[in-house]
Design an enzyme around this catalytic site. Structure first.
Site, PDB file in Angstrom:
ATOM      1  N   ASN A  10      68.536  21.675  32.585  1.00  0.00           N
ATOM      2  CA  ASN A  10      67.583  21.918  31.511  1.00  0.00           C
ATOM      3  C   ASN A  10      66.734  23.155  31.871  1.00  0.00           C
ATOM      4  OD1 ASN A  10      65.112  21.849  30.056  1.00  0.00           O
ATOM      5  ND2 ASN A  10      65.541  19.746  29.452  1.00  0.00           N
ATOM      6  N   ASP A  12      64.346  24.621  30.036  1.00  0.00           N
ATOM      7  CA  ASP A  12      63.105  24.745  29.259  1.00  0.00           C
ATOM      8  C   ASP A  12      61.956  25.359  30.043  1.00  0.00           C
ATOM      9  OD1 ASP A  12      64.047  23.631  26.905  1.00  0.00           O
ATOM     10  OD2 ASP A  12      63.595  21.597  27.547  1.00  0.00           O
ATOM     11  N   HIS A  13      61.836  24.964  31.317  1.00  0.00           N
ATOM     12  CA  HIS A  13      60.630  25.374  32.036  1.00  0.00           C
ATOM     13  C   HIS A  13      60.688  26.811  32.552  1.00  0.00           C
ATOM     14  CE1 HIS A  13      58.724  21.708  31.177  1.00  0.00           C
ATOM     15  NE2 HIS A  13      59.761  21.028  31.618  1.00  0.00           N
ATOM     16  N   ARG A  21      52.794  34.056  29.812  1.00  0.00           N
ATOM     17  CA  ARG A  21      52.371  35.448  29.730  1.00  0.00           C
ATOM     18  C   ARG A  21      52.842  36.155  28.463  1.00  0.00           C
ATOM     19  NH1 ARG A  21      50.825  38.367  34.571  1.00  0.00           N
ATOM     20  NH2 ARG A  21      49.120  37.078  35.303  1.00  0.00           N
ATOM     21  N   HIS A  46      65.414  22.142  24.919  1.00  0.00           N
ATOM     22  CA  HIS A  46      64.667  21.393  23.911  1.00  0.00           C
ATOM     23  C   HIS A  46      63.900  22.380  23.028  1.00  0.00           C
ATOM     24  CE1 HIS A  46      61.589  17.873  23.188  1.00  0.00           C
ATOM     25  NE2 HIS A  46      62.065  18.371  22.066  1.00  0.00           N
ATOM     26  N   ARG A  48      61.336  22.573  20.764  1.00  0.00           N
ATOM     27  CA  ARG A  48      60.263  21.691  20.294  1.00  0.00           C
ATOM     28  C   ARG A  48      59.684  22.201  18.990  1.00  0.00           C
ATOM     29  NH1 ARG A  48      58.063  18.077  24.311  1.00  0.00           N
ATOM     30  NH2 ARG A  48      56.444  17.785  22.760  1.00  0.00           N
ATOM     31  N   ARG A  52      56.915  25.212  22.405  1.00  0.00           N
ATOM     32  CA  ARG A  52      56.218  25.482  23.673  1.00  0.00           C
ATOM     33  C   ARG A  52      57.191  25.812  24.801  1.00  0.00           C
ATOM     34  NH1 ARG A  52      54.508  19.457  25.532  1.00  0.00           N
ATOM     35  NH2 ARG A  52      53.691  19.374  23.438  1.00  0.00           N
ATOM     36  N   HIS A  53      58.466  25.466  24.619  1.00  0.00           N
ATOM     37  CA  HIS A  53      59.486  25.816  25.615  1.00  0.00           C
ATOM     38  C   HIS A  53      60.326  26.963  25.042  1.00  0.00           C
ATOM     39  CE1 HIS A  53      59.199  21.376  27.049  1.00  0.00           C
ATOM     40  NE2 HIS A  53      58.278  22.100  27.615  1.00  0.00           N
ATOM     41  N   GLU A  73      68.291  19.477  22.670  1.00  0.00           N
ATOM     42  CA  GLU A  73      67.385  18.344  22.465  1.00  0.00           C
ATOM     43  C   GLU A  73      66.512  18.658  21.261  1.00  0.00           C
ATOM     44  OE1 GLU A  73      66.919  17.140  27.169  1.00  0.00           O
ATOM     45  OE2 GLU A  73      65.171  17.774  26.015  1.00  0.00           O
ATOM     46  N   THR A 103      59.219   4.361  22.076  1.00  0.00           N
ATOM     47  CA  THR A 103      59.080   2.975  22.521  1.00  0.00           C
ATOM     48  C   THR A 103      57.955   2.939  23.546  1.00  0.00           C
ATOM     49  OG1 THR A 103      60.484   3.223  24.446  1.00  0.00           O
ATOM     50  CG2 THR A 103      61.581   2.710  22.373  1.00  0.00           C
ATOM     51  N   THR A 104      57.629   1.742  24.015  1.00  0.00           N
ATOM     52  CA  THR A 104      56.607   1.628  25.056  1.00  0.00           C
ATOM     53  C   THR A 104      57.047   2.346  26.323  1.00  0.00           C
ATOM     54  OG1 THR A 104      57.597  -0.490  25.555  1.00  0.00           O
ATOM     55  CG2 THR A 104      55.562  -0.521  24.284  1.00  0.00           C
ATOM     56  N   GLU A 154      71.203   8.640  26.241  1.00  0.00           N
ATOM     57  CA  GLU A 154      70.657   9.134  27.511  1.00  0.00           C
ATOM     58  C   GLU A 154      69.535   8.189  27.906  1.00  0.00           C
ATOM     59  OE1 GLU A 154      70.234  13.308  28.045  1.00  0.00           O
ATOM     60  OE2 GLU A 154      68.552  13.070  29.440  1.00  0.00           O
ATOM     61  N   HIS A 193      65.340  12.617  33.295  1.00  0.00           N
ATOM     62  CA  HIS A 193      63.886  12.786  33.282  1.00  0.00           C
ATOM     63  C   HIS A 193      63.307  12.443  34.656  1.00  0.00           C
ATOM     64  CE1 HIS A 193      60.124  13.638  31.147  1.00  0.00           C
ATOM     65  NE2 HIS A 193      59.612  12.920  32.113  1.00  0.00           N
ATOM     66  N   GLY A 194      62.694  13.447  35.250  1.00  0.00           N
ATOM     67  CA  GLY A 194      61.968  13.244  36.507  1.00  0.00           C
ATOM     68  C   GLY A 194      62.855  13.120  37.737  1.00  0.00           C
ATOM     69  N   GLY A 215      65.812  19.104  34.848  1.00  0.00           N
ATOM     70  CA  GLY A 215      65.196  20.392  34.597  1.00  0.00           C
ATOM     71  C   GLY A 215      64.013  20.715  35.476  1.00  0.00           C
ATOM     72  N   HIS A 216      62.904  20.053  35.237  1.00  0.00           N
ATOM     73  CA  HIS A 216      61.628  20.463  35.822  1.00  0.00           C
ATOM     74  C   HIS A 216      61.701  20.624  37.335  1.00  0.00           C
ATOM     75  CE1 HIS A 216      57.465  19.873  37.277  1.00  0.00           C
ATOM     76  NE2 HIS A 216      57.171  20.621  36.231  1.00  0.00           N
TER      77      HIS A 216
END
Ligand code: PXP
Length: 243
Positions: A10, A12-13, A21, A46, A48, A52-53, A73, A103-104, A154, A193-194, A215-216
């Protein structure tokens, strides 16, 4: 067990840093090309609603220039559907952007949003996109994904990635159970994720999982070791866990 566990990178970042910048550097397209050279199996991005990405221009350039499958995404909105239908990426992963769609556990509420998602899943499928839904590892959400006719889910690994102590084993067990249950429903199982070098192995070892999207951590690690080395080390960690 799916033999080769695919790695979707990913990017995006890279765009997040550029956008801090303005201007053109660092270019997410260059990162996508570097990821391909480092052994990624796909590129994930993604678009968005707030851009923002990556931007629309990034998407245009990537569609025209990368040889790897692109996994777009996107939120379940008319705007994103129109963009996806125009570009027809290899894959479209529907993700929640607003609180009411989650979801929660933070994944898409596939069960609660059935009527919103059904026409979007159908139109993307009809356009030839491999549709996936980013959901919490819960039977209810997997059932809903299957009912919607999404071929892929996913599983959201955020709760596992952020867990501490005994909660790690608990969250891992939820992922394993969901992967088994989803595969039995005929769904192709992805996760993400993560994920990091330290926590990827137990997830990569789940035999039903066919693809991880990361990604991140990779972009952050690239600051220290370069993107090529970061991706190769992640690939090796995934292969070792699978082997
Ligand atoms: N999969 C999905 C559906 C995502 O939205 C993201 C980004 O949050 C990722 C995977 C990658 O997560 P991360 O950047 O934490 O590796």
């Amino acid at each position: 067990m799916t033999s080769h566990l695919r790695l979707g990178v990913n990017i995006d970042h890279v765009a997040t840093i550029r956008n801090a910048r303005g201007g053109e550097h660092p270019d997410p397209l260059r990162a996508a090309l570097a990821a391909a050279a480092a052994g990624a199996d796909g590129i994930t991005a993604h678009l968005r609603e707030d851009r923002r990405h990556i931007t629309d221009d990034d998407l245009d350039r990537m569609i025209g220039s990368i040889s790897l499958p692109l996994n777009l995404e996107m939120a379940a909105t008319d705007e994103m559907l129109a963009i996806a239908l125009r570009h027809r990426p290899h894959a479209a992963c529907i993700v929640p952007e607003r609180r009411a769609e989650r979801t929660t556990e933070g994944g898409l509420d596939a069960a609660g949003q059935h009527n919103v998602l059904a026409p979007i899943v159908t139109r993307l499928r009809d356009a030839g996109c491999r549709v996936s839904l980013f959901i919490a590892p819960e039977a209810r959400q997997l059932d809903a994904a299957a009912q919607l006719g999404a071929p892929v889910v996913e599983l959201h690994t955020g709760p596992y990635s952020h867990a501490e102590g005994d909660a790690i084993a608990f969250e891992l067990d939820r992922l394993r159970t969901a992967a088994t249950y989803g595969a039995a429903l005929g769904l192709e199982i992805h996760a993400g994720h993560g994920l990091t070098f330290d926590n990827v192995a137990p997830v990569a070892a789940i035999p039903e999982i066919a693809e991880l999207n990361i990604g991140h951590f990779l972009i952050g690690e690239a600051v220290f070791t370069g993107l090529d080395a970061a991706i190769r080390r992640m690939r090796a960690a995934m292969d070792a866990a699978r082997g």
